[in-house]
Design a protein around this motif. Structure first.
Motif, PDB file in Angstrom:
ATOM      1  N   ASP A   1       0.853  -1.187   0.000  1.00  0.00           N
ATOM      2  CA  ASP A   1       0.000   0.000   0.000  1.00  0.00           C
ATOM      3  C   ASP A   1       0.886   1.233   0.000  1.00  0.00           C
ATOM      4  N   VAL A   2       0.748   2.061  -1.029  1.00  0.00           N
ATOM      5  CA  VAL A   2       1.588   3.247  -1.154  1.00  0.00           C
ATOM      6  C   VAL A   2       0.726   4.470  -1.445  1.00  0.00           C
ATOM      7  N   THR A   3       1.303   5.636  -1.230  1.00  0.00           N
ATOM      8  CA  THR A   3       0.623   6.899  -1.497  1.00  0.00           C
ATOM      9  C   THR A   3       1.088   7.463  -2.834  1.00  0.00           C
ATOM     10  N   CYS A   4       0.133   7.692  -3.726  1.00  0.00           N
ATOM     11  CA  CYS A   4       0.405   8.341  -5.011  1.00  0.00           C
ATOM     12  C   CYS A   4      -0.582   9.495  -5.107  1.00  0.00           C
ATOM     13  N   ASP A   5      -0.220  10.613  -4.531  1.00  0.00           N
ATOM     14  CA  ASP A   5      -1.130  11.746  -4.396  1.00  0.00           C
ATOM     15  C   ASP A   5      -1.032  12.640  -5.628  1.00  0.00           C
ATOM     16  N   GLY A   6      -2.088  12.681  -6.416  1.00  0.00           N
ATOM     17  CA  GLY A   6      -2.072  13.523  -7.607  1.00  0.00           C
ATOM     18  C   GLY A   6      -3.294  13.294  -8.463  1.00  0.00           C
ATOM     19  N   THR A   7      -3.334  13.958  -9.607  1.00  0.00           N
ATOM     20  CA  THR A   7      -4.441  13.855 -10.541  1.00  0.00           C
ATOM     21  C   THR A   7      -3.926  13.428 -11.901  1.00  0.00           C
ATOM     22  N   GLY A   8      -4.585  12.475 -12.517  1.00  0.00           N
ATOM     23  CA  GLY A   8      -4.173  12.043 -13.841  1.00  0.00           C
ATOM     24  C   GLY A   8      -5.119  11.009 -14.410  1.00  0.00           C
ATOM     25  N   ARG A   9      -5.022  10.830 -15.697  1.00  0.00           N
ATOM     26  CA  ARG A   9      -5.826   9.809 -16.391  1.00  0.00           C
ATOM     27  C   ARG A   9      -5.021   8.535 -16.611  1.00  0.00           C
ATOM     28  N   TYR A  10      -3.729   8.689 -16.852  1.00  0.00           N
ATOM     29  CA  TYR A  10      -2.876   7.537 -17.132  1.00  0.00           C
ATOM     30  C   TYR A  10      -1.939   7.281 -15.952  1.00  0.00           C
ATOM     31  N   PHE A  11      -2.022   6.080 -15.415  1.00  0.00           N
ATOM     32  CA  PHE A  11      -1.180   5.673 -14.295  1.00  0.00           C
ATOM     33  C   PHE A  11      -0.186   4.635 -14.815  1.00  0.00           C
ATOM     34  N   THR A  12       1.111   4.867 -14.556  1.00  0.00           N
ATOM     35  CA  THR A  12       2.154   4.005 -15.112  1.00  0.00           C
ATOM     36  C   THR A  12       3.104   3.523 -14.025  1.00  0.00           C
ATOM     37  N   ILE A  13       3.515   2.265 -14.143  1.00  0.00           N
ATOM     38  CA  ILE A  13       4.564   1.703 -13.293  1.00  0.00           C
ATOM     39  C   ILE A  13       5.728   1.322 -14.201  1.00  0.00           C
ATOM     40  N   THR A  14       6.924   1.777 -13.841  1.00  0.00           N
ATOM     41  CA  THR A  14       8.130   1.498 -14.625  1.00  0.00           C
ATOM     42  C   THR A  14       9.166   0.822 -13.736  1.00  0.00           C
ATOM     43  N   HIS A  15       9.903  -0.122 -14.320  1.00  0.00           N
ATOM     44  CA  HIS A  15      10.981  -0.797 -13.586  1.00  0.00           C
ATOM     45  C   HIS A  15      12.208  -0.878 -14.477  1.00  0.00           C
ATOM     46  N   SER A  16      13.366  -0.946 -13.866  1.00  0.00           N
ATOM     47  CA  SER A  16      14.610  -0.962 -14.637  1.00  0.00           C
ATOM     48  C   SER A  16      14.888  -2.319 -15.274  1.00  0.00           C
ATOM     49  N   THR A  17      14.287  -3.389 -14.741  1.00  0.00           N
ATOM     50  CA  THR A  17      14.554  -4.723 -15.299  1.00  0.00           C
ATOM     51  C   THR A  17      13.278  -5.436 -15.729  1.00  0.00           C
ATOM     52  N   GLU A  18      12.456  -5.851 -14.751  1.00  0.00           N
ATOM     53  CA  GLU A  18      11.232  -6.584 -15.074  1.00  0.00           C
ATOM     54  C   GLU A  18      10.066  -6.094 -14.219  1.00  0.00           C
ATOM     55  N   LEU A  19       8.861  -6.318 -14.726  1.00  0.00           N
ATOM     56  CA  LEU A  19       7.638  -6.081 -13.973  1.00  0.00           C
ATOM     57  C   LEU A  19       6.853  -7.380 -13.915  1.00  0.00           C
ATOM     58  N   ASN A  20       6.336  -7.704 -12.751  1.00  0.00           N
ATOM     59  CA  ASN A  20       5.506  -8.890 -12.583  1.00  0.00           C
ATOM     60  C   ASN A  20       4.370  -8.541 -11.636  1.00  0.00           C
ATOM     61  N   LEU A  21       3.325  -7.954 -12.168  1.00  0.00           N
ATOM     62  CA  LEU A  21       2.203  -7.430 -11.389  1.00  0.00           C
ATOM     63  C   LEU A  21       0.995  -8.344 -11.519  1.00  0.00           C
ATOM     64  N   CYS A  22       0.338  -8.604 -10.388  1.00  0.00           N
ATOM     65  CA  CYS A  22      -0.842  -9.464 -10.405  1.00  0.00           C
ATOM     66  C   CYS A  22      -2.144  -8.680 -10.288  1.00  0.00           C
ATOM     67  N   GLU A  23      -2.118  -7.573  -9.569  1.00  0.00           N
ATOM     68  CA  GLU A  23      -3.283  -6.693  -9.494  1.00  0.00           C
ATOM     69  C   GLU A  23      -2.831  -5.338  -8.987  1.00  0.00           C
ATOM     70  N   VAL A  24      -3.408  -4.276  -9.559  1.00  0.00           N
ATOM     71  CA  VAL A  24      -3.173  -2.911  -9.094  1.00  0.00           C
ATOM     72  C   VAL A  24      -4.527  -2.262  -8.874  1.00  0.00           C
ATOM     73  N   GLU A  25      -4.743  -1.749  -7.653  1.00  0.00           N
ATOM     74  CA  GLU A  25      -5.980  -1.073  -7.307  1.00  0.00           C
ATOM     75  C   GLU A  25      -5.680   0.379  -6.986  1.00  0.00           C
ATOM     76  N   ILE A  26      -6.385   1.288  -7.653  1.00  0.00           N
ATOM     77  CA  ILE A  26      -6.170   2.715  -7.503  1.00  0.00           C
ATOM     78  C   ILE A  26      -7.463   3.306  -6.951  1.00  0.00           C
ATOM     79  N   TYR A  27      -7.373   3.933  -5.790  1.00  0.00           N
ATOM     80  CA  TYR A  27      -8.585   4.324  -5.089  1.00  0.00           C
ATOM     81  C   TYR A  27      -8.930   5.813  -5.255  1.00  0.00           C
ATOM     82  N   GLY A  28     -10.163   6.014  -5.758  1.00  0.00           N
ATOM     83  CA  GLY A  28     -10.768   7.336  -5.753  1.00  0.00           C
ATOM     84  C   GLY A  28     -11.923   7.306  -4.761  1.00  0.00           C
ATOM     85  N   MET A  29     -12.687   8.383  -4.691  1.00  0.00           N
ATOM     86  CA  MET A  29     -13.797   8.452  -3.740  1.00  0.00           C
ATOM     87  C   MET A  29     -15.112   8.617  -4.476  1.00  0.00           C
TER      88      MET A  29
END
Length: 214
Positions: free
Chosen positions: A182-210
């Protein structure tokens, strides 16, 4: 005297209307003073407080003694990646926003970037700009090296630039028992991106609005 009687009658009628309004029961699935808030849970929530005794509907967070007013705005949205060489194995970008939190790669519930693609990215188009704050990431179980130093960014365009960094995982990020972060990503945007220097292995990403008044 007639005027006094009229005032008394008016006050009585007004009080009756107030009691009627205050005593109005919301229709099933709604709550609040004006019944303008949706419960987002089954069985329905408390019609006054909005508290849900059971689990939230898919795409909503809270429940079990809390309200279900935090919406996962990434749920079932369009996702893409710069590294899709493993698409033939079913490890595609859309698996990260399908609501399946299974963190076993072999169950085909996760996205995996190819190790030969440098600086891989995973992006979800939220469909419109959202003001967000909280992000929950279900990493591949036991694979802490695939989330350390990962960078989270927001943008209002599909272009790779400009992006605004909202969080960077420290290089010494600790392995959690469940590989959920659980991390804080405080901001406004339409496109949310995760970048890594080697590999990404993501199973689920949940982004919470109200949800303010749905």
């Amino acid at each position: 005297m007639a005027g006094v009687r009229w005032l008394i009658l008016t006050a009585a009628v007004s009080g009756w209307w107030i009691q009627l309004i205050l005593g109005t029961t919301c229709q099933e699935g709604k709550f609040g003073d004006t019944c303008s808030y949706s419960c987002h849970c089954t069985p329905p929530c408390n019609q006054t407080t909005g508290v849900c005794n059971g689990a939230c509907d898919r795409g909503w967070f809270g429940g079990n003694g809390q309200t279900c007013q935090r919406e996962n705005v990434a749920f079932n949205k369009t996702a893409s990646s710069s590294a899709t060489d493993y698409a033939s194995k079913g490890w595609t970008a859309d698996k990260v926003v399908d609501g399946n939190r299974d963190q076993d790669l072999l169950h085909n519930s996760c996205f995996h970037s190819h190790s030969l693609v440098p600086n891989p990215t995973w992006t979800v188009d939220l469909g419109q700009p959202y003001r967000i704050h909280d992000v929950r990431i279900y990493n591949r179980a036991g694979s802490i090296h695939l989330i350390r130093t990962a960078v989270l960014t927001l943008s209002n365009t599909s272009s790779s630039t400009p992006r605004v960094t909202c969080y960077t995982f420290p290089s010494d990020t600790a392995q959690t028992p469940d590989s959920v972060y659980d991390v804080t990503c405080d901001g406004t945007g339409r496109y949310f991106t995760i970048t890594h220097s080697t590999e990404l292995n993501l199973c689920e990403v949940e982004i919470y609005g109200m949800d303010n008044c749905s």
